[in-house]
Motif scaffolding. Structure first.
Motif, PDB file in Angstrom:
ATOM      1  N   SER A 151       0.780  -1.233   0.000  1.00  0.00           N
ATOM      2  CA  SER A 151       0.000   0.000   0.000  1.00  0.00           C
ATOM      3  C   SER A 151       0.813   1.286   0.000  1.00  0.00           C
ATOM      4  O   SER A 151       0.388   2.280  -0.572  1.00  0.00           O
ATOM      5  CB  SER A 151      -0.924   0.013   1.212  1.00  0.00           C
TER       6      SER A 151
ATOM      7  N   TYR B  20      11.458  -4.291   9.840  1.00  0.00           N
ATOM      8  CA  TYR B  20      10.525  -3.304   9.306  1.00  0.00           C
ATOM      9  C   TYR B  20      10.898  -1.877   9.726  1.00  0.00           C
ATOM     10  O   TYR B  20      10.963  -0.956   8.917  1.00  0.00           O
ATOM     11  CB  TYR B  20       9.080  -3.622   9.744  1.00  0.00           C
TER      12      TYR B  20
ATOM     13  N   LEU C 116       7.656  -9.011  10.237  1.00  0.00           N
ATOM     14  CA  LEU C 116       6.745  -8.308  11.149  1.00  0.00           C
ATOM     15  C   LEU C 116       6.587  -9.046  12.485  1.00  0.00           C
ATOM     16  O   LEU C 116       5.924  -8.555  13.396  1.00  0.00           O
ATOM     17  CB  LEU C 116       5.358  -8.149  10.504  1.00  0.00           C
ATOM     18  N   SER C 117       7.203 -10.216  12.601  1.00  0.00           N
ATOM     19  CA  SER C 117       6.988 -11.025  13.804  1.00  0.00           C
ATOM     20  C   SER C 117       7.575 -10.348  15.032  1.00  0.00           C
ATOM     21  O   SER C 117       8.542  -9.588  14.941  1.00  0.00           O
ATOM     22  CB  SER C 117       7.654 -12.388  13.644  1.00  0.00           C
ATOM     23  N   ALA C 118       6.959 -10.689  16.172  1.00  0.00           N
ATOM     24  CA  ALA C 118       7.437 -10.130  17.439  1.00  0.00           C
ATOM     25  C   ALA C 118       8.914 -10.458  17.593  1.00  0.00           C
ATOM     26  O   ALA C 118       9.339 -11.584  17.367  1.00  0.00           O
ATOM     27  CB  ALA C 118       6.639 -10.728  18.590  1.00  0.00           C
TER      28      ALA C 118
ATOM     29  N   ALA D 292      -3.946 -11.102   3.357  1.00  0.00           N
ATOM     30  CA  ALA D 292      -4.541 -11.941   4.413  1.00  0.00           C
ATOM     31  C   ALA D 292      -6.029 -12.164   4.170  1.00  0.00           C
ATOM     32  O   ALA D 292      -6.604 -13.155   4.599  1.00  0.00           O
ATOM     33  CB  ALA D 292      -4.310 -11.301   5.778  1.00  0.00           C
TER      34      ALA D 292
ATOM     35  N   SER E 187       1.997  -9.167   3.020  1.00  0.00           N
ATOM     36  CA  SER E 187       1.552 -10.280   3.878  1.00  0.00           C
ATOM     37  C   SER E 187       0.236  -9.913   4.548  1.00  0.00           C
ATOM     38  O   SER E 187      -0.626 -10.759   4.759  1.00  0.00           O
ATOM     39  CB  SER E 187       2.616 -10.609   4.923  1.00  0.00           C
ATOM     40  N   SER E 188       0.087  -8.642   4.873  1.00  0.00           N
ATOM     41  CA  SER E 188      -1.146  -8.172   5.503  1.00  0.00           C
ATOM     42  C   SER E 188      -2.250  -7.944   4.470  1.00  0.00           C
ATOM     43  O   SER E 188      -3.399  -8.339   4.673  1.00  0.00           O
ATOM     44  CB  SER E 188      -0.804  -6.891   6.280  1.00  0.00           C
ATOM     45  N   ASN E 189      -1.896  -7.338   3.341  1.00  0.00           N
ATOM     46  CA  ASN E 189      -2.905  -7.066   2.305  1.00  0.00           C
ATOM     47  C   ASN E 189      -3.516  -8.343   1.732  1.00  0.00           C
ATOM     48  O   ASN E 189      -4.680  -8.352   1.323  1.00  0.00           O
ATOM     49  CB  ASN E 189      -2.283  -6.262   1.155  1.00  0.00           C
TER      50      ASN E 189
ATOM     51  N   TYR F 265      10.431  -7.155  14.327  1.00  0.00           N
ATOM     52  CA  TYR F 265       9.876  -5.925  13.769  1.00  0.00           C
ATOM     53  C   TYR F 265      10.894  -4.785  13.778  1.00  0.00           C
ATOM     54  O   TYR F 265      11.112  -4.126  12.764  1.00  0.00           O
ATOM     55  CB  TYR F 265       8.631  -5.533  14.580  1.00  0.00           C
TER      56      TYR F 265
ATOM     57  N   ALA G 163       6.190  -7.029   3.833  1.00  0.00           N
ATOM     58  CA  ALA G 163       5.452  -6.844   5.089  1.00  0.00           C
ATOM     59  C   ALA G 163       4.025  -6.401   4.773  1.00  0.00           C
ATOM     60  O   ALA G 163       3.047  -6.974   5.272  1.00  0.00           O
ATOM     61  CB  ALA G 163       6.149  -5.810   5.961  1.00  0.00           C
ATOM     62  N   GLU G 164       3.918  -5.388   3.932  1.00  0.00           N
ATOM     63  CA  GLU G 164       2.586  -4.871   3.589  1.00  0.00           C
ATOM     64  C   GLU G 164       1.787  -5.927   2.818  1.00  0.00           C
ATOM     65  O   GLU G 164       0.585  -6.102   3.035  1.00  0.00           O
ATOM     66  CB  GLU G 164       2.713  -3.570   2.792  1.00  0.00           C
TER      67      GLU G 164
ATOM     68  N   ASN H 198       5.537 -11.924   6.786  1.00  0.00           N
ATOM     69  CA  ASN H 198       5.131 -12.302   8.134  1.00  0.00           C
ATOM     70  C   ASN H 198       6.344 -12.413   9.047  1.00  0.00           C
ATOM     71  O   ASN H 198       6.292 -12.050  10.218  1.00  0.00           O
ATOM     72  CB  ASN H 198       4.361 -13.630   8.119  1.00  0.00           C
TER      73      ASN H 198
END
Lengths: 498, 480
Positions: free
Chosen positions: A208, A376, A367-369, A322, A318-320, A372, A315-316, A364
């Motif tokens: 995005s 990112y 962005l993982s704990a 989903a 993986s979320s987009n 990040y 990163a974006e 993913n």
């Protein structure tokens, strides 16, 4: 010259002057497509019926002496990640194979309002992830200049369609070069506007903060024309700019004042094909002869651009991506499902191709704990440094010129097994997406084997007017943009299994 | 109990807006499934969110009211998890830059004031709702997305509460505040207000926190109190036996009144938060803050104190009147119309108005007797007497007519005229010689009987004070 060989603006003029009807254009174009599409395979879907309907509407308007739009009767192709009401929008993915959007993208609404005729949806790498078009789940589009070669990606379909005169212009999307790189490989004009210049509403998201809708055209004037139509604020896209849209067309032949062109050394270094390098150097000489001043530049952080890009973009993504879970629309596994996790796994395992999966996993991961900050957040900081590089550069120059890609189009299968090599194909185009500035690729020569070479012009934020003028100046001095590929059937080849 | 209980609360309040957080769909409750949806809140490919300004300002207002530090810069973040009621499989929420941080709410428990610290206040989107078919063995579930995208305010406390009374008081105080400032209707039966609690136990005097258990999705204050009582006994009996309390998330089963494990700490989600690239950051300047602050009304605690000071009503009465902002407004409107009788108006409202509202299950905004009508009744009361006034009040509720018109039509004005009453009394004594005689012989109840007879004749209109005086004089005179 056959009418499908004309530019979009030329055909529009003919239609308005009633030298030809929109319906005749569409009929003739589809005849040509029927001949050449089996060779090029630029499209995923064609809509002759819809095109004829719209053509009749335009002709009727003209019959009645009504006002017609800026793209009256111009057949346009759309990359198949731009939503069209009632027409399948697949993103070249199995997961959306039968998805028909209930709404039009902002840009689709705009071109329809300006009386353009949508003829079909063009091929791409699945979800716009790729640099060769080989990641399409349906078929590979071929480069019209050499059908053994890839047309570039992700927007290989739109670029090949325009080059093969199977569309007068096309809209694509550019996340890391997906408009400019295929335009360079196919020898047409690809323009990625400033981030926020054109609404992303209805463009199926890949990344995005990087995605931007762009144009693929036969010449620079057409690029300005299409940009004029699709630019401007949209209340449905929070990131769309409220900056006013200037007139790109009326003054396109006048580069005002002394033109200072930045030549960044980082874009002419290792990995650059010598034919491509010398074509761009020759082009710079043409600018010099026309009074431009060439300024040597350094953009020191651009070396990190590809790495930064692949962290932020994945990163974006993986979320987009989903949302493709089979719950509301899209692919649903035929196998029985024991529980919801099982259902998700099957839908996504069956629906996504390997490159898309690779990027989702990568995204993913970053962005993982615990990761990040290291990935990112760090990438976001490097992105700022790259932005600063360009800000400093634009204090000294009006625009920056570089090759669009380090090499000309490569052969089908050449890089598909080596993702890192593939990613480097976008090394010169990626910075513009990270920074959000506009860029345009125009043809500036050919290799010895007859493949087009693209040159990239980058400008300041919202300075599309300037880079269009700089591009037009070169186009006025040269005829690379007028060259047409010889679309003959290739001899059957061994070893290429598609 | 030898343990100290440590509790914190997360509250989700649906914000009271016409449209959803990121699209124009209605937020109306109770419509047919999936009739309030669009490409945006269904998470179709290619759609983008656009912030609802009203929802953001409601959040800002709440954060200010809860004494938060307001971030100059706020941003939204994507919180990723897969669930079929979540259209995008991420929730747009706030993680790195909340609207408000470090606030507090003051509560009073058993006459003692206590401050509950607010960790943060942030804005996010609501999910849809799964509908599981009632037929047993069904191999499918349905999803209703009407609720998906409704703006949701999350208010997170520090683990500051030490007993259930504090938790109850905090929940009520918070609910009152949200209702007062008009950002949420707090209808628990519609799910507009939901709680999540965290609870841990530790030996009294210990500084180390025990293992925390979170319980999600509690739809009423009653459920919160039940679950806390349950967890206190469950956890303390584990600790008594020398066993560990597992750090986990549990769900409350209201039918069996037990909590059950939902997931352990190891199974906890990694939400993979990152900044929402489809929304632009929002900068909050002082001017905006001032503008919003100016819309915050007087809060329940302050109003309570002011009512006591200004109207000289009891602390208890002021408490009841300020519990509901609309009731407090009703009272103040009455007082504005008739400054001389705040105490009496307060009595009418607390005793009569509230009783009627409860019986009729309606709220004061819709109550048929307006403040003006109540004031008229109180003003006319001295001329009709308390008892008739109650009847008139009943008549007003049934007919919507004003007290003066009822009194006039039914000719209910008290008879205060001494000579008129004298004549009536004469007749009553003549008709009841036995009673008059009894009174003379010291039978005091005869007086009550004669008053009753007089009231019967006057249909209750005789001024009781004057009547009693006259009767006593006459009877004493007669007996001499």
């Amino acid at each position: 010259m056959l009418s499908h060989e004309l530019s979009a603006n030329q055909i529009k003029e003919k239609i308005i002057k009633r030298e030809i009807t929109a319906q005749e254009i569409v009929e003739e174009l589809f005849e040509w497509i029927n001949l050449k599409e089996p060779l090029i395979k630029a499209y995923l879907c064609l809509d002759k019926e819809g095109a004829l309907l719209k053509a009749k509407e335009v002709d009727k308007k003209l019959d009645n002496g009504e006002k017609v739009g800026l793209l009256a009767g111009v057949p346009v192709a759309l990359k198949d990640n731009i939503c069209t009401v009632g027409i399948k929008t697949t993103c070249a993915s199995k997961i959306l194979e039968n998805f028909i959007p209930p709404y039009d993208a902002f840009v689709v609404k705009r071109i329809k309002e300006e009386d353009a005729i949508i003829i079909g949806k063009a091929n791409l790498d699945e979800f716009a992830m790729g640099s060769s078009n080989e990641n399409s789940a349906f078929h590979i589009t071929r480069n019209p200049w050499n059908t053994d070669c890839i047309p570039g990606g992700s927007g290989g379909g739109p670029a090949a369609a325009v080059t093969a005169d199977m569309a007068f212009m096309a809209l694509g999307s550019d996340t890391g070069g997906s408009v400019r790189q295929p335009s360079a490989f196919c020898g047409n004009v690809g323009c990625k506007p400033t981030y926020g210049r054109v609404s992303r509403y209805g463009l199926v998201a890949f990344a995005s903060s990087l995605d931007q809708i762009g144009s693929v055209t036969k010449d620079v004037y057409d690029a300005a024309l299409l940009l004029q139509v699709v630019s401007g604020h949209d209340g449905f896209d929070s990131t769309s700019a409220t900056v006013g849209v200037p007139d790109y067309l009326s003054d396109i032949n006048n580069v005002d004042g002394n033109l200072r062109i930045g030549v960044p050394k980082e874009f002419f270094g290792e990995g650059l094909n010598s034919e491509v390098g010398s074509a761009v150097m020759n082009a710079l000489e043409i600018y010099k002869r026309n009074g431009a001043e060439l300024v040597d530049l350094s953009l020191p952080h651009c070396g990190y651009a590809v790495a930064t890009y692949y962290i932020i973009a994945t990163a974006e993504a993986s979320s987009n991506l989903a949302r493709y879970d089979g719950v509301r629309y899209g692919h649903r596994s035929q196998l029985s499902e024991d529980n919801i996790i099982d259902m998700y796994s099957r839908v996504r395992a069956e629906g996504f191709g390997s490159e898309v999966k690779r990027r989702i996993l990568f995204g993913n991961y970053v962005l993982s704990a615990g990761f990040y900050e290291a990935y990112y957040l760090k990438a976001s900081k490097v992105r700022n440094l790259i932005k600063n590089d360009f800000e400093d550069a634009f204090k000294k120059v009006d625009c920056i010129i570089s090759p669009t890609c380090p090499t000309p189009a490569f052969r089908i299968g050449e890089k598909i097994t080596d993702p890192l090599q593939m990613y480097l194909s976008d090394i010169y185009t990626i910075p513009a997406n990270l920074v959000g500035i506009p860029g345009i690729s125009i043809p500036c020569g050919f290799t010895n084997t007859g493949l087009p070479i693209g040159m990239q012009i980058l400008g300041k934020h919202f300075d599309e007017g300037k880079i269009l003028k700089v591009a037009k100046l070169f186009e006025n001095e040269t005829d690379f943009h007028l060259k047409k590929p010889n679309l003959i059937e290739p001899e059957p080849k061994k070893g290429i299994d598609i | 109990m030898k343990y100290e209980v440590v509790m914190g609360l997360e509250t989700h309040a649906e914000l009271d807006t016409e449209s959803k957080l990121f699209c124009g769909c209605s937020t109306k409750f109770g419509s047919e499934p999936n009739t309030q949806t669009c490409p945006v809140c269904l998470g179709l490919p290619g759609v983008l969110p656009v912030m609802n300004k009203k929802a953001f300002e409601h959040s800002l207002k709440a954060a200010l009211t809860l004494n938060c530090e307001i971030s100059k810069f706020t941003n939204f973040d994507r919180k990723s998890y897969y669930y079929p009621d979540l259209p995008k499989n991420y929730q747009t929420s706030q993680n790195y830059f909340n609207i408000g941080n470090n606030g507090y709410v003051d509560i009073v428990v058993k006459g003692k004031e206590k401050r509950i610290d607010i960790h943060n206040v942030h804005l996010e989107e609501e999910a849809g709702k799964l509908i599981h078919p009632e037929t047993s063995g069904a191999n499918y579930s349905l999803v209703d997305f009407n609720r998906a995208g409704v703006p949701l305010l999350e208010i997170v406390t520090q683990p500051d509460m030490r007993n259930v009374e504090e938790v109850e008081s905090y929940m009520q105080a918070l609910r009152n505040i949200l209702l007062y400032i008009g950002v949420s209707d707090c209808k628990m039966q519609e799910g507009s207000l939901r709680f999540e609690v965290s609870i841990s136990l530790r030996e009294k005097g210990s500084n180390v926190l025990g293992n925390r258990v979170e319980i999600k999705n509690l739809n009423s204050m009653k459920a919160v109190l039940k679950v806390l009582a349950y967890e206190m006994s469950r956890q303390s009996s584990l600790l008594d036996k020398g066993e560990n309390v597992l750090m986990e998330t549990r769900l409350w089963d209201d039918v069996d009144s037990v909590s059950r494990r939902m997931r352990s700490k190891e199974e906890a989600h990694d939400y993979r938060y990152f900044p929402e690239p489809d929304l632009v950051p929002i900068w909050i300047d002082q001017e905006w803050i001032n503008e919003i602050r100016a819309t915050i009304p007087e809060l329940p605690v302050d109003k309570h104190q002011r009512f006591v000071n200004e109207y000289s009503i009891s602390d208890y009465d002021a408490g009841i009147l300020t519990e509901d902002k609309h009731l407090a407004d009703y009272f103040e409107e009455c007082v504005g119309l008739s400054q001389d009788s705040p105490k009496e108006l307060s009595n009418w409202i607390i005793n009569d108005v509230l009783r009627e509202l409860n019986e009729r299950k309606t709220n004061v905004q819709d109550f048929i007797v307006s403040p003006k009508m109540l004031v008229e009744l109180v003003k006319i009361k001295p001329t009709i007497g308390s008892s008739i006034a109650k009847d008139v009040f009943g008549e007003m509720i049934n007919t919507g007519r004003t007290a003066p018109s009822i009194v006039k039509e039914k000719n209910l004005t008290q008879i205060d005229d001494v000579s008129e009453l004298n004549d009536i009394v004469t007749k009553v004594i003549e008709d009841n010689p036995k009673a008059a005689e009894d009174y003379g012989q010291g039978k005091k109840s005869a007086l009550t009987f004669l008053i009753g007879q007089t009231m019967k004749i006057t249909r209750g209109k005789a001024n009781p004070k004057i009547l009693t005086k006259i009767l006593m004089e006459r009877l004493s005179a007669g007996s001499k």
